[in-house]
Design an enzyme around this catalytic site. Structure first.
Site, PDB file in Angstrom:
ATOM      1  N   TRP A 138       0.831  -1.208   0.000  1.00  0.00           N
ATOM      2  CA  TRP A 138       0.000   0.000   0.000  1.00  0.00           C
ATOM      3  C   TRP A 138       0.863   1.254   0.000  1.00  0.00           C
ATOM      4  CZ3 TRP A 138      -2.263   2.014   5.222  1.00  0.00           C
ATOM      5  CH2 TRP A 138      -1.286   1.971   6.208  1.00  0.00           C
ATOM      6  N   ASP A 139       2.166   1.099  -0.246  1.00  0.00           N
ATOM      7  CA  ASP A 139       3.086   2.226  -0.130  1.00  0.00           C
ATOM      8  C   ASP A 139       2.765   3.362  -1.095  1.00  0.00           C
ATOM      9  OD1 ASP A 139       5.729   1.131   1.614  1.00  0.00           O
ATOM     10  OD2 ASP A 139       4.456  -0.385   0.709  1.00  0.00           O
ATOM     11  N   GLU A 197      -0.464  -4.443  11.994  1.00  0.00           N
ATOM     12  CA  GLU A 197       0.180  -5.684  11.558  1.00  0.00           C
ATOM     13  C   GLU A 197       0.600  -6.610  12.699  1.00  0.00           C
ATOM     14  OE1 GLU A 197       3.339  -4.699   8.809  1.00  0.00           O
ATOM     15  OE2 GLU A 197       1.941  -4.835   7.132  1.00  0.00           O
ATOM     16  N   LYS A 220       2.839  -2.108  16.136  1.00  0.00           N
ATOM     17  CA  LYS A 220       4.059  -1.970  15.343  1.00  0.00           C
ATOM     18  C   LYS A 220       4.195  -0.558  14.793  1.00  0.00           C
ATOM     19  CE  LYS A 220       6.137  -3.754  11.038  1.00  0.00           C
ATOM     20  NZ  LYS A 220       5.921  -4.674   9.905  1.00  0.00           N
ATOM     21  N   GLN A 221       3.068   0.009  14.373  1.00  0.00           N
ATOM     22  CA  GLN A 221       3.070   1.312  13.717  1.00  0.00           C
ATOM     23  C   GLN A 221       1.686   1.932  13.852  1.00  0.00           C
ATOM     24  OE1 GLN A 221       3.390   0.810   9.341  1.00  0.00           O
ATOM     25  NE2 GLN A 221       2.994  -1.352   9.714  1.00  0.00           N
TER      26      GLN A 221
END
Length: 799
Positions: free
Chosen positions: A354-355, A493, A613-614
């Site tokens: 999805w970057d 994630e 994680k983020q």
């Protein structure tokens, strides 16, 4: 050091993989890592070359199971050029290697302005010294060409230099150590040959995808005396041009290697090999190639003008350089997506995630033709996404979390935890929010460019099918009088299921549900705006029944968003998870960025803890302006004021390990919008993520393209609050003292080179002279119109 140059001094084998990734040169069609030319791939060096979109699929046996993986292929190595010397005693010395020979004054210099990598060193050869200077480029003007110039200078001795200029087809995908158990032999049917007097060629095919790859190399020598030997010869897996050249003090020897690369994926050719040989034969000499290459880059720098003082500006220009090497105007002619690690290495197997969510918004205002090409990559795979949805009993389009050549789901079913050595189930394919990212990019592109033709055709098709998927995936819960989306994985994630549950996935991930509502809302808005004949054509193309739309409207207003303790919950049940002893883990480990791996190696699971994680919930504040986010929650029947949002930011800020390079970027922008002093520390981390390799070795496997592009967009859209919508540029600048001065130019609709500059509490906007209509600028408290040829200075409120 110049703001345009980066330099690495000395030779550190342990740092070579990182330097090679950071010194990669490319042009959007192909790229080559910055490896030293005399060394083949091994534990220290990895001279990978990758063509955009060139994938191959192989079967492997992992943990007793047969798995199939598709990889971006490491192509034959064109860079290889080795040498050795023979002095007056008549004996040849060993082939030179930085790992076995002494180096003096060794340095690499990356020139961003001219996009060249220069290398210089001196090698002691009793009784004298051999000086070596090299310059390489991957041509931005002609995307099929690359070149390497090597100049040898003898100091205090005379003799001969033997040079082997090689095309090496004996390559594998071996750039990521944790993939070592997988089948890595993608290149097969290697053939080599010679085209006298200076050219060798190599042709091969990829094992399964059957892509033909052809390279031709022309090697010439300029010296005081002609070569004693010049013998191009084919080999089994390598084509080698051997030269023996006399050398003496005051008579430098210049060796120029020019290479052409073509594949059967290219357009307007009949035979890749014939085209490669013809192109390299007709290519000009090195100085002319360099001039044309530098001129092409000058045009790019002009279109992507960026002015930020100090070290931050220097790093931002470095990031821009790598974005343009991966996604240049040449990309507009290719069927490729946004590889998460650029064309710089083999991590994530070169897949598209999805970057683009972090890349396209920047490109929209500089290289919209590239943005459109990236959206077309997704549109060409829409049929496959619809098929994937149908296979699981869903309507619409279910785009894959990892995409490659043909749009099927490329996410692995097992992944290796290098800390424990265990192969674990991988449920990241449940990140269906990738569809919302695609829809967001379609909308952003069309708002920025005014490309209504695209919005009404391909864009509308993607939006409708993604909206259709979300509406069908949502299930009504009478108990809450809400629609729910069950069994997904969010951007975090770490959490891919509930503790002890046999079913993977989570329920009512807030980011997933809110963005699904956003997609449905925007799609319904588009359908209302379409001309009747366009709407009828669209309904017919996608077989959409108008009877589906009332459900879309209902779902868009009644999706569930969980809350707890006065904050937005990451997902249903988040409040029931245990708190992690963060201080204990920080004391025990040098880095806890990959907390999931640490806990698994301890026999525990991150699914048990309130640890991310983020950014997950906070991604909403990254993508949507505060006003749009409030409106969206209001549409859903929830109250989200500044205080609730600040509490939500604080809550997750202390529960995030930042195991992704995107995390610092998102947190930095969210905190800047929340007027928080801590923002700069996260922005600074995002700036240094790759150059400092904060993930502990991952950058050597390929740079993090989304994070690099995201830092550019942080300046362009984040700090200015710039939002193209409703045929105007909306601005809501946020203060960030460490980046209080900046300037950039952008392309908006028909206007090229619109200048934006912030300094001394003012925002200056200049519109270049043209025949275009004036630009409307909308701020929170006023609206201004700037005609072509005019400049407007806006006084900003105090920070």
């Amino acid at each position: 050091m110049s703001e345009w140059t980066w330099q690495w001094s000395g030779y550190d084998p342990a740092a070579e993989r990182l330097r090679e990734a950071l010194c990669t040169l490319g042009n959007g069609y192909f790229a080559t890592r910055g490896a030293v030319p005399e060394c083949r791939a091994g534990l220290v060096h990895y001279p990978g070359t990758y063509a955009a979109g060139c994938y191959d699929r192989l079967e492997s046996v992992v943990a007793g199971r047969r798995v199939v993986n598709e990889d971006m292929v490491n192509l034959p190595n064109w860079l290889l050029l080795r040498f050795r010397t023979r002095r007056t005693n008549g004996e040849w010395g060993p082939w030179f290697s930085p790992d076995t020979h002494t180096l003096l004054d060794h340095r690499h210099t990356l020139d961003l302005r001219r996009a060249t990598l220069a290398r210089a060193f001196r090698h002691p050869l009793p009784p004298g010294v051999l000086g070596v200077e090299q310059t390489r480029l991957v041509h931005m003007g002609d995307p099929h060409l690359a070149a390497l110039r090597t100049v040898f200078t003898a100091e205090g001795w005379s003799g001969e230099i033997e040079i082997e200029s090689c095309l090496d087809g004996e390559v594998t995908n071996a750039g990521v150590h944790r993939y070592r158990a997988l089948n890595r032999h993608h290149v097969t049917q290697v053939r080599t040959g010679v085209r006298e007097p200076h050219t060798v060629w190599l042709s091969c095919r990829t094992s399964t995808s059957d892509v033909t790859v052809a390279l031709a190399a022309r090697t010439t020598v300029s010296a005081g005396a002609p070569p004693a030997v010049s013998a191009p010869r084919p080999g089994r897996h390598r084509a080698v041009h051997r030269l023996v050249v006399p050398v003496a003090p005051g008579r430098p020897v210049t060796v120029d290697k020019t290479v052409a690369l073509h594949t059967s994926r290219d357009t307007a050719i009949s035979d890749p090999l014939a085209e490669a040989v013809d192109r390299v034969t007709a290519a000009p000499d090195f100085p002319a190639l360099l001039d044309a290459h530098a001129a092409a880059w000058e045009l790019l720098w002009r279109r992507a003008d960026l002015r930020v003082p100090g070290e931050a500006g220097r790093i931002l220009r470095f990031h821009l350089f790598h974005v343009l090497q991966t996604l240049s105007p040449h990309t507009a002619d290719l069927d490729v997506g946004v590889p998460a690690r650029g064309l710089h290495g083999e991590a994530y197997r070169g897949h598209v995630f999805w970057d683009e969510l972090f890349v396209v918004p920047y490109l929209n205002l500089h290289f919209p033709e590239v943005s459109r090409a990236l959206l077309n990559y997704r549109h060409r795979r829409l049929r496959r996404a619809c098929r994937s949805a149908a296979e699981v009993g869903r309507a619409g389009a279910m785009y894959p979390w990892q995409s490659g050549s043909d749009g099927r789901e490329e996410t692995q079913e097992l992944h290796l935890n290098p800390r424990s050595g265990s192969w674990l189930p991988d449920h990241s394919r449940l990140q269906h929010h990738v569809g919302s990212a695609i829809a967001y990019n379609v909308w952003q592109y069309c708002e920025a460019t005014g490309d209504t033709e695209y919005l009404h055709t391909r864009g509308a098709e993607m939006l409708v099918q993604i909206a259709r998927f979300w509406a069908d995936l949502a299930v009504f819960d009478p108990g809450t009088d809400r629609y729910r989306i069950l069994g997904v994985v969010g951007p975090d994630e770490y959490h891919d299921g509930y503790p002890g549950a046999t079913r993977p996935g989570l329920d009512d991930n807030a980011y997933t549900n809110v963005m699904a509502s956003w997609v449905l809302t925007r799609t319904l808005e588009l359908l209302r705006r379409l001309p009747v004949w366009r709407r009828e054509e669209l309904f017919q193309r996608v077989r959409l029944d108008a009877g589906e739309l009332p459900r879309w409207e209902q779902v868009s207003r009644r999706l569930r968003v969980p809350f707890h303790e006065g904050v937005v919950s990451q997902f249903e049940g988040y409040e029931d998870l245990a708190e992690l002893d963060w201080e204990r883990y920080r004391a025990r480990y040098d880095s806890i960025r990959r907390l999931d791996r640490i806990l698994e190696a301890e026999g525990d699971s991150v699914n048990r803890y309130k640890a991310s994680k983020q950014a997950d919930v906070l991604m909403l504040g990254y993508l949507l302006s505060p006003a749009e986010l409030r409106d969206l929650f209001r549409r859903l029947g929830y109250h989200l004021d500044d205080e609730v949002w600040r509490r939500t930011v604080d809550y997750y800020l202390g529960r995030t390990s930042h195991g992704s390079t995107l995390s610092g970027l998102v947190h930095g922008l969210v905190l800047a919008r929340a007027r928080r002093a801590e923002a700069w520390s996260y922005v600074h981390e995002a700036l240094e993520a790759d150059i400092a390799d904060i993930q502990g070795g991952t950058t050597g496997e390929g740079i993090h393209l989304g994070a690099m592009a995201g830092t550019l967009d942080l300046i362009q859209r984040g700090l200015t609050g710039l939002e193209p919508r409703e045929d105007a540029l909306w601005l809501d600048p946020v203060p960030l003292p460490a980046l209080s001065e900046y300037g950039f130019s952008l392309r908006y609709r028909g206007h090229w080179g619109v200048g934006v500059r912030r300094r001394s509490g003012q925002l200056e906007i200049g519109v270049p002279d043209s025949e275009e209509t004036p630009i409307r600028i909308m701020l929170a408290d006023r609206a201004v119109t700037i005609a072509p040829g005019e400049t407007c200075t806006l006084v900003l409120p105090d920070a």
